[in-house]
Design a protein around this motif. Sequence first.
Motif, PDB file in Angstrom:
ATOM      1  N   MET A   1      25.720  33.153  34.037  1.00 47.68           N
ATOM      2  CA  MET A   1      26.553  31.789  33.972  1.00 47.68           C
ATOM      3  C   MET A   1      27.475  31.699  32.616  1.00 47.68           C
ATOM      4  SD  MET A   1      26.639  27.812  34.456  1.00 47.68           S
ATOM      5  CE  MET A   1      26.083  27.750  36.361  1.00 47.68           C
ATOM      6  N   ALA A   2      28.250  31.653  31.859  1.00 48.70           N
ATOM      7  CA  ALA A   2      28.970  31.767  31.220  1.00 48.70           C
ATOM      8  C   ALA A   2      28.833  30.275  30.557  1.00 48.70           C
ATOM      9  CB  ALA A   2      30.627  32.095  31.180  1.00 48.70           C
ATOM     10  N   ASN A   3      28.368  30.720  29.165  1.00 45.57           N
ATOM     11  CA  ASN A   3      28.498  29.701  28.418  1.00 45.57           C
ATOM     12  C   ASN A   3      29.681  28.346  27.773  1.00 45.57           C
ATOM     13  OD1 ASN A   3      27.774  28.145  25.776  1.00 45.57           O
ATOM     14  ND2 ASN A   3      27.171  29.304  24.524  1.00 45.57           N
ATOM     15  N   THR A   4      28.723  27.043  28.202  1.00 44.18           N
ATOM     16  CA  THR A   4      30.059  26.364  28.496  1.00 44.18           C
ATOM     17  C   THR A   4      30.617  25.642  27.487  1.00 44.18           C
ATOM     18  OG1 THR A   4      28.513  25.102  28.719  1.00 44.18           O
ATOM     19  CG2 THR A   4      28.752  25.709  31.145  1.00 44.18           C
ATOM     20  N   PHE A   5      29.526  26.183  26.497  1.00 45.80           N
ATOM     21  CA  PHE A   5      30.286  25.815  25.288  1.00 45.80           C
ATOM     22  C   PHE A   5      32.175  25.564  24.911  1.00 45.80           C
ATOM     23  CE2 PHE A   5      27.994  23.431  21.581  1.00 45.80           C
ATOM     24  CZ  PHE A   5      26.456  23.738  22.639  1.00 45.80           C
ATOM     25  N   ARG A   6      32.790  26.830  25.533  1.00 39.80           N
ATOM     26  CA  ARG A   6      34.113  27.566  25.563  1.00 39.80           C
ATOM     27  C   ARG A   6      34.754  26.018  26.396  1.00 39.80           C
ATOM     28  NH1 ARG A   6      33.791  32.389  29.283  1.00 39.80           N
ATOM     29  NH2 ARG A   6      32.707  32.939  27.577  1.00 39.80           N
ATOM     30  N   TYR A   7      33.601  25.634  27.166  1.00 37.99           N
ATOM     31  CA  TYR A   7      35.370  24.504  28.006  1.00 37.99           C
ATOM     32  C   TYR A   7      34.398  23.496  26.488  1.00 37.99           C
ATOM     33  CZ  TYR A   7      34.449  26.676  31.774  1.00 37.99           C
ATOM     34  OH  TYR A   7      33.936  27.824  32.748  1.00 37.99           O
ATOM     35  N   THR A   8      35.732  23.350  25.326  1.00 39.21           N
ATOM     36  CA  THR A   8      35.901  22.961  23.952  1.00 39.21           C
ATOM     37  C   THR A   8      35.986  21.645  25.070  1.00 39.21           C
ATOM     38  OG1 THR A   8      36.318  24.572  22.691  1.00 39.21           O
ATOM     39  CG2 THR A   8      36.604  22.205  22.067  1.00 39.21           C
ATOM     40  N   ASP A   9      37.224  20.992  25.586  1.00 39.94           N
ATOM     41  CA  ASP A   9      37.619  19.759  25.421  1.00 39.94           C
ATOM     42  C   ASP A   9      36.952  19.067  26.642  1.00 39.94           C
ATOM     43  OD1 ASP A   9      40.157  20.431  24.001  1.00 39.94           O
ATOM     44  OD2 ASP A   9      41.223  20.980  26.099  1.00 39.94           O
ATOM     45  N   TRP A  10      36.472  19.474  27.827  1.00 41.38           N
ATOM     46  CA  TRP A  10      35.244  19.103  28.382  1.00 41.38           C
ATOM     47  C   TRP A  10      34.196  18.108  27.177  1.00 41.38           C
ATOM     48  CZ3 TRP A  10      30.582  20.460  28.928  1.00 41.38           C
ATOM     49  CH2 TRP A  10      29.331  19.775  29.566  1.00 41.38           C
ATOM     50  N   LEU A  11      33.650  18.855  26.416  1.00 40.73           N
ATOM     51  CA  LEU A  11      32.887  18.904  25.250  1.00 40.73           C
ATOM     52  C   LEU A  11      33.152  17.622  24.828  1.00 40.73           C
ATOM     53  CD1 LEU A  11      30.322  21.236  23.689  1.00 40.73           C
ATOM     54  CD2 LEU A  11      31.280  18.978  22.628  1.00 40.73           C
ATOM     55  N   SER A  12      34.060  17.727  23.990  1.00 43.04           N
ATOM     56  CA  SER A  12      34.634  16.183  23.143  1.00 43.04           C
ATOM     57  C   SER A  12      34.583  15.600  24.266  1.00 43.04           C
ATOM     58  CB  SER A  12      35.267  17.050  22.733  1.00 43.04           C
ATOM     59  OG  SER A  12      37.001  16.902  23.598  1.00 43.04           O
ATOM     60  N   MET A  13      35.382  15.409  26.347  1.00 44.51           N
ATOM     61  CA  MET A  13      35.992  14.199  26.411  1.00 44.51           C
ATOM     62  C   MET A  13      34.049  13.634  27.159  1.00 44.51           C
ATOM     63  SD  MET A  13      39.463  15.184  28.154  1.00 44.51           S
ATOM     64  CE  MET A  13      39.491  13.888  29.150  1.00 44.51           C
ATOM     65  N   GLU A  14      33.295  14.576  27.400  1.00 46.90           N
ATOM     66  CA  GLU A  14      32.200  14.074  28.159  1.00 46.90           C
ATOM     67  C   GLU A  14      31.200  13.558  27.016  1.00 46.90           C
ATOM     68  OE1 GLU A  14      29.066  13.559  31.741  1.00 46.90           O
ATOM     69  OE2 GLU A  14      31.323  13.658  31.251  1.00 46.90           O
ATOM     70  N   SER A  15      31.317  13.876  25.631  1.00 45.36           N
ATOM     71  CA  SER A  15      30.340  13.643  24.491  1.00 45.36           C
ATOM     72  C   SER A  15      31.138  11.572  24.210  1.00 45.36           C
ATOM     73  CB  SER A  15      30.499  13.793  23.339  1.00 45.36           C
ATOM     74  OG  SER A  15      30.410  15.334  23.719  1.00 45.36           O
ATOM     75  N   LEU A  16      32.607  11.799  24.582  1.00 47.24           N
ATOM     76  CA  LEU A  16      33.037  10.575  24.631  1.00 47.24           C
ATOM     77  C   LEU A  16      32.756   9.225  25.241  1.00 47.24           C
ATOM     78  CD1 LEU A  16      34.331   8.475  22.973  1.00 47.24           C
ATOM     79  CD2 LEU A  16      36.660   8.964  23.866  1.00 47.24           C
ATOM     80  N   ARG A  17      32.882  10.331  26.634  1.00 50.92           N
ATOM     81  CA  ARG A  17      32.765   9.153  27.554  1.00 50.92           C
ATOM     82  C   ARG A  17      30.733   8.784  28.025  1.00 50.92           C
ATOM     83  NH1 ARG A  17      29.936   8.981  32.804  1.00 50.92           N
ATOM     84  NH2 ARG A  17      29.348  10.961  32.432  1.00 50.92           N
ATOM     85  N   ILE A  18      29.864   9.368  27.258  1.00 49.25           N
ATOM     86  CA  ILE A  18      28.586   9.011  27.447  1.00 49.25           C
ATOM     87  C   ILE A  18      28.450   8.399  25.928  1.00 49.25           C
ATOM     88  CG2 ILE A  18      26.552   9.975  27.036  1.00 49.25           C
ATOM     89  CD1 ILE A  18      26.826  12.241  28.302  1.00 49.25           C
TER      90      ILE A  18
END
Length: 411
Positions: A1-18
């Motif tokens: 599976m590809a490294n999901t760090f390429r999903y940058t927008d998802w990462l910051s948005m998910e971080s904010l939600r948590i």
Amino acid sequence: MANTFRYTDWLSMESLRILKNKLQVSQFFNTDHNKEFTKEFPVGDTVRVKLPYRFTIRDGLGYNPQDLNRQQTTVTVDQVFGVDFEWDSVEGALQLDRGRERLRRELIEPSMSQIAQEIDSRAAQHAYRNTNNIVGVLGTNPTAFSTVNGIRQRLVELACPVEGKKGLCIAPSVNTSMVNAAVGYFQPASAISRQFREGAIGRNSGFDWYESMSLYSHTAGTWAGAVTVNGASQSGSTLNVNCTNGDTFLRGDVISINNVYAVNPKTRRITTQATDKQFVVLADVTASGATAALTVSPSIVGPGSQYQNVDALPADAAAITLFPGTSTPSGLSGVQSLAIHQNAFAMVGVAMEVPKAAELASQSRDPETGIAVRFVRMFDPRQSKMINRFDVLMGFGNLYPDNCAVRLLGA
């Protein structure tokens, strides 16, 4: 599976939600002033917030204009913090977790948990250090709901708005001491979003209750003997006192002045409880001699002003009490639980510059709280390491702590 760090927008948005779902104390801060920090031009690190005018009543048909004495407060953005982590090329090739769920569980969750704790801790410290009203006994946990009713009464007497969010954040030890009194009293949380808030207990007496580890313990100053007012009719934020050489007055201490009663800001009459007005000390002072000058909040404002908060200015030699309601508070410690209405304190979050010369960089800003989380990932060729960082920039200010916040004292 590809490294999901390429999903940058998802990462910051998910971080904010948590992050948002982990906030307890700070969720009751007012965030209406975030718009001041979203303008196209820089406004500096401090914004002045104008407070509404107050007026007195003219009696009869005569014309009696009064001065437009506008009060102001400030919100200062001076809190910058974050979480950093890295891995080298070998770790990245052999050990780095892949997949969104593992990334969320093993990197985002612990990072946001720590940042949320930092936001709440800083908010709790700001709130207790700037709240002058107290209920309870320092060093003793409350055991009856009548103590909480005393908080409600104090806020009503001081004209705290009925509408708006109100929270009571208590320490685990206070929750334990009150558990028997609490049985059957709480209404279940009705909003789905509230049910997922960590530490949520329920609703009672108009407050959303939370059990919080962010609260601070305060140790009172030490007085060797009596402390009295030095000079009659003092007003403003400086109070000159007679004391003993070496007496300590600590930031966060609460004092009252004998026969200086709190008044309702609307009626300007003494509250039904006839409570001596309480003031919080804003800066540490150690007496070097028989006198000291204390900086207190709120400012002492006597009769005749639109902003009157006491029935009379202090008399010379009037007795001063440390932590009224506690028999021997000198040097005593206790946790400071917080009852906060959303108009007591302001919290602002500011978006930071997102660098373009980075492998990955994104930022998400919550439209409700204003909190922004920035994520940046860059490669360090000298150490062959991938550097990652989460950053938060924010600040706090006082709105109406004298009318909309109370400290519940405990052990």
